[in-house]
Structure formats: C-alpha cells, structure tokens
Design a protein around this motif. Structure first.
Motif, PDB file in Angstrom:
ATOM      1  N   THR A  56     113.535 -29.118 110.107  1.00 55.06           N
ATOM      2  CA  THR A  56     112.296 -29.663 109.524  1.00 55.06           C
ATOM      3  C   THR A  56     112.079 -29.051 108.141  1.00 55.06           C
ATOM      4  N   VAL A  57     112.211 -27.734 108.098  1.00 57.16           N
ATOM      5  CA  VAL A  57     111.942 -27.034 106.835  1.00 57.16           C
ATOM      6  C   VAL A  57     112.937 -27.489 105.760  1.00 57.16           C
ATOM      7  N   GLU A  58     114.210 -27.625 106.147  1.00 57.15           N
ATOM      8  CA  GLU A  58     115.223 -28.096 105.180  1.00 57.15           C
ATOM      9  C   GLU A  58     114.867 -29.480 104.656  1.00 57.15           C
ATOM     10  N   LEU A  59     114.450 -30.355 105.579  1.00 52.71           N
ATOM     11  CA  LEU A  59     114.111 -31.730 105.168  1.00 52.71           C
ATOM     12  C   LEU A  59     112.878 -31.737 104.269  1.00 52.71           C
ATOM     13  N   LEU A  60     111.923 -30.875 104.568  1.00 51.12           N
ATOM     14  CA  LEU A  60     110.718 -30.791 103.718  1.00 51.12           C
ATOM     15  C   LEU A  60     111.094 -30.288 102.322  1.00 51.12           C
ATOM     16  N   PHE A  61     112.014 -29.325 102.268  1.00 42.72           N
ATOM     17  CA  PHE A  61     112.466 -28.839 100.959  1.00 42.72           C
ATOM     18  C   PHE A  61     113.142 -29.971 100.177  1.00 42.72           C
ATOM     19  N   LYS A  62     113.920 -30.788 100.911  1.00 45.11           N
ATOM     20  CA  LYS A  62     114.596 -31.922 100.232  1.00 45.11           C
ATOM     21  C   LYS A  62     113.559 -32.884  99.670  1.00 45.11           C
ATOM     22  N   GLN A 304     105.685 -19.532  91.174  1.00 46.22           N
ATOM     23  CA  GLN A 304     106.626 -19.963  90.137  1.00 46.22           C
ATOM     24  C   GLN A 304     108.047 -19.462  90.359  1.00 46.22           C
ATOM     25  N   ASN A 305     108.153 -18.257  90.920  1.00 40.99           N
ATOM     26  CA  ASN A 305     109.458 -17.593  90.854  1.00 40.99           C
ATOM     27  C   ASN A 305     110.164 -17.359  92.178  1.00 40.99           C
ATOM     28  N   THR A 306     109.500 -17.588  93.296  1.00 40.38           N
ATOM     29  CA  THR A 306     110.110 -17.180  94.564  1.00 40.38           C
ATOM     30  C   THR A 306     110.855 -18.340  95.202  1.00 40.38           C
ATOM     31  N   PRO A 307     112.031 -18.077  95.754  1.00 36.38           N
ATOM     32  CA  PRO A 307     112.737 -19.136  96.488  1.00 36.38           C
ATOM     33  C   PRO A 307     111.829 -19.707  97.586  1.00 36.38           C
ATOM     34  N   TRP A 308     111.989 -20.994  97.836  1.00 39.16           N
ATOM     35  CA  TRP A 308     111.032 -21.681  98.693  1.00 39.16           C
ATOM     36  C   TRP A 308     110.898 -21.087 100.098  1.00 39.16           C
ATOM     37  N   LYS A 309     111.976 -20.532 100.614  1.00 36.07           N
ATOM     38  CA  LYS A 309     111.899 -19.975 101.980  1.00 36.07           C
ATOM     39  C   LYS A 309     110.908 -18.829 102.065  1.00 36.07           C
ATOM     40  N   GLN A 310     110.663 -18.177 100.910  1.00 38.33           N
ATOM     41  CA  GLN A 310     109.706 -17.056 100.895  1.00 38.33           C
ATOM     42  C   GLN A 310     108.447 -17.409 100.113  1.00 38.33           C
ATOM     43  N   ASN A 311     108.344 -18.643  99.679  1.00 34.26           N
ATOM     44  CA  ASN A 311     107.268 -19.035  98.767  1.00 34.26           C
ATOM     45  C   ASN A 311     106.065 -19.544  99.576  1.00 34.26           C
ATOM     46  N   LEU A 312     105.033 -18.712  99.675  1.00 35.35           N
ATOM     47  CA  LEU A 312     103.913 -19.039 100.575  1.00 35.35           C
ATOM     48  C   LEU A 312     103.223 -20.358 100.226  1.00 35.35           C
ATOM     49  N   LEU A 315     105.457 -23.268 101.278  1.00 37.38           N
ATOM     50  CA  LEU A 315     105.534 -23.411 102.740  1.00 37.38           C
ATOM     51  C   LEU A 315     104.226 -23.964 103.304  1.00 37.38           C
ATOM     52  N   LEU A 316     103.107 -23.378 102.869  1.00 38.43           N
ATOM     53  CA  LEU A 316     101.808 -23.810 103.411  1.00 38.43           C
ATOM     54  C   LEU A 316     101.573 -25.287 103.082  1.00 38.43           C
ATOM     55  N   GLY A 317     101.910 -25.677 101.852  1.00 37.01           N
ATOM     56  CA  GLY A 317     101.712 -27.072 101.433  1.00 37.01           C
ATOM     57  C   GLY A 317     102.595 -28.021 102.220  1.00 37.01           C
ATOM     58  N   LEU A 318     103.872 -27.669 102.354  1.00 36.05           N
ATOM     59  CA  LEU A 318     104.797 -28.585 103.027  1.00 36.05           C
ATOM     60  C   LEU A 318     104.498 -28.676 104.526  1.00 36.05           C
ATOM     61  N   ILE A 319     104.067 -27.575 105.116  1.00 33.71           N
ATOM     62  CA  ILE A 319     103.699 -27.625 106.540  1.00 33.71           C
ATOM     63  C   ILE A 319     102.509 -28.576 106.723  1.00 33.71           C
ATOM     64  N   GLY A 320     101.575 -28.538 105.779  1.00 30.68           N
ATOM     65  CA  GLY A 320     100.433 -29.459 105.841  1.00 30.68           C
ATOM     66  C   GLY A 320     100.886 -30.911 105.747  1.00 30.68           C
TER      67      GLY A 320
END
Ligand SMILES: O=P(O)(O)OC[C@H]1O[C@](O)(CO)[C@@H](O)[C@@H]1O
Length: 543
Positions: A56-62, A304-312, A315-320
């Motif tokens: 899910t997370v990978e697809l959201l990143f895509k 701005q600078n953190t890779p998405w896996k650690q980017n709060l 993550l919070l936005g995509l989970i929403g």
C-alpha cells in the motif's frame, strides 16, 4: 483520476485488502510496528494500526510521484504562486525560517522584515508583561482580550491553552482572554468582570473587514468610552491592531505605533506563526514563541529533505488519502489524550476542512472522488464517555489520530499526577488497540452476545510527542499543515483559498438589512421571509 495508473493500482489493491482485518495483519507480521512507525524527535508516529501493507505504502508513493509531489513541495518552498485562485504564494513557512536563510518574495529578501516584525512582537510583549504599558488612567494592564475569529483566534487560543503549564515558559500574571463569537456571548459577560482601566484589546484580523471581529471591537470601544470619553486616549492606550491591512487598522482608529503587521502571502489559517501569534508571546514569553517557530521550521525541513519512508507529513497525508479514497472512510477524529490540547481538534478542523473542503480542481474541474473527510474530535478521555460508543459499535467507519505526550508531570511533587498521566496513556493505547483489533483482544470471544461484540478494524495512527513543549507543538502543527498540502497535491485542489465562505458573509449582510427593515422581503424564499417576519413581529410586541 480515471487515467492515473497508480490510482487504478490502488483501487485494485484496496479490493484485494477488502476482506482483511487489521487483526490479521498483526497476526501475519509480528514486525508490523517496526515497519510502520517513524521515530523522529520530538514525534513518534505509529501507523501500524492502519489497514495497509508495505505494498500500500509503495503504491501511495507511486501516486505521489505521479502527482509530482516533489516538484510541488519545491514550488511551495520557492515562493511560487501556489494559491492559484488568488494568484499569490503561501509562505507561512517563511515566518519560521531563520533570518540567515534569506527568503525572497517578488525579488525582495523578506527575512529582514519578518525578523523585524518578530522583534516588534517581542518588544510589545515585554512592555505589556513588565507592566510598562499603561491604560488611560495610568494603571498597568492586567487583562488582555484577543478579538479575532477563525485563523485570527484558534491558533493563539489553542497554543496558549496547550502550553500554559510548560516548564520552559516564562510565567506572567497577565490574564489573556479570547473572544470570537459575533453574538456577544463571550464578550458581554467578560466585560461585566473586567476593569476598563486595566484591560487591553488586541484586534486580530488579516483582512480587518471581518464583521464578527469588528462588531466585538465596536462593543469593546463603547465599553471603554463609557469609562473614558477621550476616544484618542482610549484607542492609543487600549487597542493593538494586528492585520495585513495597515490602512484599515488606521481607518478604524488604531495608531500606527500600536499596529503589528503581517503579509498577504500568509493565509489566515496558517497565520499563528505571524504577529497573529502575539497572544502566545504575551502569555508564554517570546522565548517560547521562538521555540514554537523553531519546532515548525524543523518540520518544514523534514518535509523538504527526508526520504518519504521517514517523512511524517508525506506519510500522514498519504494515509489520509488511502483512508478517504480507497477505504471509503469519510470521517476522521482527532483524539488528544492530554486536556491541554483541548482546542487542537477545532484548530485542525479549520486547517483541514477550510483548506481541502473543495470539489473543484485547480483547473476548475469537478472532482470525481472524495476530498477532505469530515474532521472532528475531543479530548480522548472525555470522548470515551461520549462518542466512542459509535466508534466501537456504530455503523460508520472512522479513522482516528490519537495524540499524547510521552512525558508529563515528571517534575511535579504530587505523585498522583504522574499516575494520572499513566492512566491517560493506558486508555489511549487500549482504545486504539480495541478499535483496531476488536473483540479478538479477548482470549475467547466466540460466546459473546451480539451487543457485546466489537468488530474492530477502525484504523488509527498514534502520534507521541516526547513532551508537550512549544517546540513539539510547533512541529505537530506544521506536520498537519504539510499533511494538508500533500493531500491537496494528490487531489489537485488549491488548499490556500476559501471561496466557500464568502457568499454566506454577503448574504448575511443582506439579511441584516431585511431584519432592520431596510430591504424588502420580495424575492426571498418563503422560509427566510417567514423567519424574518416572525422575528420582526416578536421585536414589535416587546418594544
Ligand atoms: O483574519 P480575518 O480576515 O478576520 O479572517 C478570519 C477568518 O475568516 C475566514 O476568512 C473565513 O471566513 C478565515 O479564513 C479566517 O481565518
């Protein structure tokens, strides 16, 4: 989104997960917490109780890549005109950037004016806090009333309440009050208690045209004029104005020396970092206000600078987005397990719903999917005795954010308070567990009568602050601001305008003319005509 490959892939993936239960996801993967949490001081973010997998997370990143999230983040922080309908940038982040960062707007370095305004806030706060600001009769100020509404009220009010008892604030005997409601309900009883000789009003309004604020301001001025008829004296010693419209503050009568300013490129609901945050500096001291800004800046950098896996924020936005668009969950609850965050749900409901409660894209096309969910909330322990019944056994799917500090009362001399904090945390974790796993938390739930069953599968995230401080609160609020931005990018809507509130204001001023008999009822709908006639008759009978 029909033509979006990632959107289609997510729809398909959601179908595959449709029969899954959060309980089984935990059963299948004991390392779920390890995989689905980010610890980034001052915040730990646990999203393992969401109904999602690594795929899910990978697809959201895509999807985020496809929607050009990196470019859009860069545009936000470059000062590009991301507020398309009002043709201006959204640069609230510049208010919390260190002056050495040199931020430009229209070719001008705005770092210096921003720093100068912050120094002015510090100066005003110091003068009032130290008792040097005097009322018309020479007495020092004891009470400050912030008159403002929406973004000119909620941020300072929420922060003042949240941080009141923090150890790193500079205490003051000043009493700070907040007045927003146009009907006089808050102001009238307050004026009965206050002393006009020692009360200072802050008129906070970005536009300085908001009738709610101006009507309360007029009542305050009348009240002061009853104690001192010298209007100029009253205006110069009892009013501070905060606005992006200096001429309007001056026209109202606030002398230039009593004006604090901010800029058009700061949206109302993003303005607590500007001079709108002045009551925070007044109540908690300028050091705390600067820490609040520093915490928010830290989140800006992470975004701005953190890779998405650690980017709060990402993550919070995509989970929403996952919950709204693919889990079809259209209500989201904010549940702080700390009474100091009482106003956080209200603050966030403006931030999220006024920003993303939209149904047309930036290009003006109707969206064919859900955007912002209905967001509400309450202090968690109290809500347990109010609406949690629906969360546990109702027919609505609801997603939740549980928010709590890890540390509280650790320097307090009363050990019972430490236990109360433990109790609050225990409830926080128990409720999110039960909501996620349902009755399967019990060793044997097979014989339960139907009214005692807990289906679970209500997804939630848990946000743990190291401690509730100005720094962590700043980071938390900026986290939600950027969450909103991430979602707006996915939905392709403009989160920085609020046209939906404008027409209602105009209709209200027309309707006031109806009530005052300056306009004919002709052409109005029967309900409005009937209601107006009823009120006018009632007034006549009582006059
Ligand atoms: O600060 P102002 O201009 O008085 O506006 C107050 C609030 O009114 C709104 O414009 C909505 O009516 C909000 O966006 C804003 O925060």
């Amino acid at each position: 989104m029909q033509d979006s490959p990632s959107w289609s892939a997510l729809l398909e993936h959601a179908d595959q997960l449709a029969s899954s239960h959060i309980y089984s996801l935990f059963e299948q993967d004991q390392a779920r917490f390890e995989k689905f949490h980010v610890s980034s001081s001052p915040i730990l973010f646990d999203y393992s109780k969401q109904l999602l997998t690594e795929q899910t997370v990978e697809l959201l990143f895509k999807l985020a890549e496809e929607k050009k999230l990196p470019e859009r983040i860069a545009a936000l922080f470059s000062g590009a005109h991301v507020n398309t309908s009002e043709d201006r940038p959204a640069m609230h982040w510049a208010l919390r950037s260190p002056a050495t960062d040199h931020t430009f707007y229209n070719g001008d370095d705005i770092s210096q004016p921003v720093a100068a305004e912050l120094d002015k806030i510090a100066g005003f706060a110091e003068i009032i806090r130290s008792g040097q600001w005097r009322g018309f009769s020479g007495y020092a100020i004891t009470d400050v009333v912030n008159i403002g509404v929406g973004g000119s009220d909620l941020g300072p009010m929420m922060s003042c309440m949240a941080l009141e008892d923090c150890i790193d604030v500079e205490p003051t005997p000043l009493r700070i009050h907040f007045v927003s409601s146009m009907d006089g309900t808050q102001l009238s009883p307050l004026l009965d208690k206050l002393n006009p000789h020692t009360t200072l009003f802050i008129l906070s309004s970005k536009s300085f045209t908001t009738i709610d604020t101006l009507s309360n301001a007029a009542t305050a001025l009348n009240w002061l004029n009853q104690a001192c008829s010298e209007k100029e004296k009253v205006l110069s010693s009892h009013f501070i104005g905060i606005s992006a419209q200096q001429d309007k503050m001056s026209a109202w009568g606030i002398p230039e020396s009593n004006q604090l300013y901010f800029w058009d490129w700061v949206g109302g609901r993003y303005s607590m970092w500007s001079s709108i945050g002045f009551p925070i500096a007044l109540k908690l001291g300028i050091r705390a206000f600067r820490q609040l800004l520093a915490g928010a800046h830290c989140m800006d950098k992470q975004f701005q600078n953190t890779p998405w896996k650690q980017n709060l924020p990402v993550l919070l936005g995509l989970i929403g987005v996952w919950n709204s668009n693919f889990q079809k969950i259209n209500t989201h609850a904010i549940l702080p397990y700390d009474g100091r965050l009482k106003y956080l749900p209200t603050y966030l409901s403006q931030l999220e719903m006024e920003s993303n409660g939209k149904s047309v894209t930036r290009a003006g096309q109707s969206v064919a999917f859900k955007t912002c969910p209905i967001l509400w909330g309450e202090v968690g322990p109290n809500a347990q005795h109010a609406f949690y019944q629906l969360l546990h056994q109702g027919t609505e799917r609801v997603s939740c954010d549980f928010i709590a500090p890890a540390m509280r009362y650790h320097e307090h001399t009363n050990p019972s308070l430490t236990q109360q904090h433990e109790l609050a945390l225990a409830n926080c974790f128990a409720q999110s567990r039960l909501l996620a796993l349902g009755e399967r938390v019990l060793p044997d739930s097979s014989s339960l009568p139907s009214y005692k069953r807990y289906p679970g599968n209500q997804p939630s995230s848990t946000i743990i602050l190291d401690e509730l401080t100005p720094f962590s609160l700043g980071a938390l609020i900026a986290l939600y601001e950027h969450k909103v931005f991430v979602q707006s990018v996915i939905w392709d809507i403009n989160p920085f305008d609020q046209w939906g509130v404008e027409l209602g204001k105009k209709l209200a001023s027309d309707t006031l003319e109806l009530l005052q008999g300056h306009r004919s009822l002709e052409g109005y709908d029967p309900s409005t005509s009937g209601l107006v006639a009823h009120i006018v008759n009632a007034w006549k009978q009582n006059s």
